[in-house]
Motif scaffolding. Structure first.
Motif, PDB file in Angstrom:
ATOM      1  N   TRP A 194       0.831  -1.210   0.000  1.00  0.00           N
ATOM      2  CA  TRP A 194       0.000   0.000   0.000  1.00  0.00           C
ATOM      3  C   TRP A 194       0.863   1.257   0.000  1.00  0.00           C
ATOM      4  O   TRP A 194       0.620   2.196  -0.765  1.00  0.00           O
ATOM      5  N   THR A 198       1.051   3.933  -2.994  1.00  0.00           N
ATOM      6  CA  THR A 198       0.546   5.276  -2.697  1.00  0.00           C
ATOM      7  C   THR A 198       1.626   6.342  -2.846  1.00  0.00           C
ATOM      8  O   THR A 198       1.423   7.365  -3.519  1.00  0.00           O
ATOM      9  N   PRO A 387      -2.432  10.410   0.810  1.00  0.00           N
ATOM     10  CA  PRO A 387      -3.844  10.163   0.498  1.00  0.00           C
ATOM     11  C   PRO A 387      -4.369   8.932   1.247  1.00  0.00           C
ATOM     12  O   PRO A 387      -3.659   7.935   1.409  1.00  0.00           O
ATOM     13  N   ASP A 388      -5.579   9.017   1.728  1.00  0.00           N
ATOM     14  CA  ASP A 388      -6.259   7.920   2.411  1.00  0.00           C
ATOM     15  C   ASP A 388      -5.588   7.518   3.724  1.00  0.00           C
ATOM     16  O   ASP A 388      -5.809   6.414   4.233  1.00  0.00           O
ATOM     17  N   GLY A 403      -3.412   4.767   9.558  1.00  0.00           N
ATOM     18  CA  GLY A 403      -3.688   4.315   8.199  1.00  0.00           C
ATOM     19  C   GLY A 403      -3.048   2.967   7.921  1.00  0.00           C
ATOM     20  O   GLY A 403      -2.475   2.327   8.810  1.00  0.00           O
TER      21      GLY A 403
END
Length: 583
Positions: A194, A198, A387-388, A403
């Protein structure tokens, strides 16, 4: 493993890795990358390794490092990078802590470290040389190791791969804690994939991009930048032959993005300034004018206002030539991370049309927590949240993150994990900061005492101070070196011990005041410090010291009521002495 398989399906015959061997570039395609990685995994299985065991890797960046790391993961093992500057004692600790049955070593120098502590590592069954040969029992050359892979069937490896899931531990990143004992940061498959997808995705990465691998792969920043990130996007990674030959690699490869720790940027700045000093007067005048345009234009860009028309002229006359000379003419983004960088260095490069984007993070968040981009950066600030993911400033000012990039915890240390990640999943960084209205993070202080050198290495001062205070005549030791090129130390002396040691070394010192000025006594102290340095890695070595002639006390403000050193007070009170250590 899925990421590698996707890369092979999409880019099989394209170049994946390039390394200079005997003066010429050797290329591994994505197909060959997969074949080598799977063969390493099968060889590890042939040695009887069990899923979940650690695998140590120590060496400078090269294809074999990648094959060992990803091969270990494929086999259900957990790779743990070890800094090449580590002492035998430190190698022993990491290999023992992760219970590694196999350790990959670059060459004879690194092999000797493990051979000297092998008897203390009951789990260690095999050592694999990435370069060279050895007749020592239990030591395999690279070629002989790969031959072992033929003893394990492909389908047995496939079973190992199928048994893994995204939430399982994929790798260990060892980082020093404030106590000085290295902690194993457990990162899952999902953490790695991830974060790589990202972070690298923010710069519009694609399969035609090239990147140079040169920073230590035992550091998560380099793993995201040159190992996991390029695999996610099919980019080609070229390995610098050494840190000293980085410039040659940059000009050969012309990378599309470039990450450097502050000390690397400082070295480039120093070389450029030295070269500029040799320019004839007219050229100096032109460059000085261009830099004024560059600095003004860079700050205008950050405010989203028009640059002066003169910027384009400065770019044509100076900036383009600088980028080409540095091998940065194709780079879309220049990044600094792993340690604080000086405003002077940031402004220097900004004035040459080379804005450096700051990234903030830590091993515990798989590298980046925030990022700056060429179209969204403020000089001196550490960027905005990924992001996220989530970024928060706690009530006490501490920077917290949450996260999919937040780590699983510390290996074999539930207590430390509980102190770092709270019940709501927030990672407490130990750093103090603010977030401005535009979302940019500003680092203002650190709660923890960890020193981050200009080279980006994390050094726990408590460990070194413990060793130094083991010198009989030393009563207090305060290690200095944050943002500096090397470590130094302030020492106070045990007044009662001074006459004994003075007599032994032929010194006339009789108290801390006279000892602090006596050359024979200072030489004696240097020998004691040299003995301590012999136990440490190069990045931990104490290069200079200063004797403070007065003892630290509670009354004078250097000590807390529980006799702990107040580092900030010492740093301020002895500011001039510290400055002398770095001039």
């Amino acid at each position: 493993m899925d990421v590698l398989e996707r890369a092979v399906r999409s880019h099989g015959p394209r170049p994946a890795l390039r390394v200079k061997r005997n003066g010429a570039w050797k290329t591994f395609t994505w197909d060959e990358y997969r074949q080598q990685t799977r063969l390493v995994a099968r060889a590890l299985m042939s040695l009887g390794t069990k899923p979940g065991a650690g695998v140590g890797i120590i060496g400078y960046n090269c294809p074999e490092w990648f094959f060992a790391d990803i091969g270990a993961i494929c086999a259900g093992l957990v790779p743990a990078g070890i800094y090449t500057t580590s002492s035998p004692e430190q190698c022993e600790y990491i290999a023992g802590h992760c219970e590694a049955p196999v350790v990959f070593v670059e060459d004879q120098q690194q092999l000797d470290k493990f051979l000297s502590v092998r008897s203390n590592l009951p789990s260690l069954k095999a050592l694999v040389l990435m370069r060279g040969e050895s007749n020592t029992p239990g030591v395999y050359s690279w070629a002989r190791f790969l031959q072992l892979g033929l003893n394990t069937l492909e389908r047995d490896l496939d079973k190992r791969i199928a048994a893994q899931s995204a939430d399982m531990m994929a790798t260990l990143i060892y980082t020093s804690g404030t106590t000085g004992t290295p902690k194993g940061v457990m990162l899952s498959h999902d953490n790695l994939t991830w974060t790589a997808q990202t972070a690298i995705g923010l710069i519009s990465a694609n399969a035609t991009d090239h990147v140079v691998s040169y920073l230590p792969l035992s550091h998560i920043a380099e793993q995201v930048t040159s190992l996991h990130g390029p695999m996610a996007f099919g980019m080609c990674v070229s390995f610098a032959e050494s840190m000293e030959k980085l410039g040659d690699a940059m000009r050969d490869v012309r990378p599309h993005y470039f990450l450097a720790v502050p000390r690397v940027w400082e070295k480039i700045q120093e070389k450029m300034m030295a070269a500029g000093a040799q320019n004839p007067p007219l050229k100096k005048t032109i460059v000085a004018w261009a830099r004024r345009q560059g600095l003004a234009g860079g700050y205008a860009e950050q405010q989203h206002v028009w640059k002066s028309p003169m910027y384009a002229i400065a770019n044509a006359l100076v900036f383009k030539k600088v980028r080409k000379t540095l091998g940065l003419d194709r780079a879309r983004i220049l990044v600094t991370s792993a340690a604080p960088i000086s405003r002077d260095t940031l402004d220097f490069f900004l004035s040459l049309g080379l804005p450096i984007c700051e990234v903030y993070g830590m091993s515990e968040c798989t590298g980046p927590g925030t990022a700056s981009l060429p179209n969204r950066y403020h000089t001196g600030k550490a960027g905005v949240c990924l992001p996220d993911a989530e970024l928060m400033i706690a009530s006490d000012g501490e920077i917290c993150m949450r996260g999919r990039h937040v780590f699983m915890g510390y290996y074999k240390d539930a207590a430390a994990t509980g102190d770092t990640v709270d019940s709501e999943g927030w990672l407490h960084s130990g750093d103090i900061g603010t977030i401005d209205p535009q979302g940019f993070l500003q680092i203002t202080d650190r709660k923890k005492d960890l020193i981050i050198t200009a080279g980006g290495e994390n050094v726990a001062p408590a460990l070194l101070e413990g060793y130094l205070k083991g010198i009989p005549v030393v009563s207090q030791a305060v290690v200095i070196g944050d943002r500096q090129r090397y470590l130094s130390v302030l020492l106070t002396l045990n007044a009662e011990r001074i006459p004994v040691d003075a007599q032994a070394c032929g010194s006339g010192a009789c108290d801390p005041e006279t000892a602090s000025r006596d050359e024979k006594f200072l030489s004696f102290l240097q020998r004691q410090i040299d003995a301590v340095n012999a136990r440490l890695s190069r990045v931990q070595a104490i290069k200079k010291f200063k004797v403070i002639p007065k003892e630290f006390t509670i009354e004078s403000g250097e000590l807390t009521p529980t006799m702990k050193v107040k580092r900030k007070v010492v740093a301020e009170k002895y500011k001039s002495e510290i400055e002398d250590l770095y001039t």
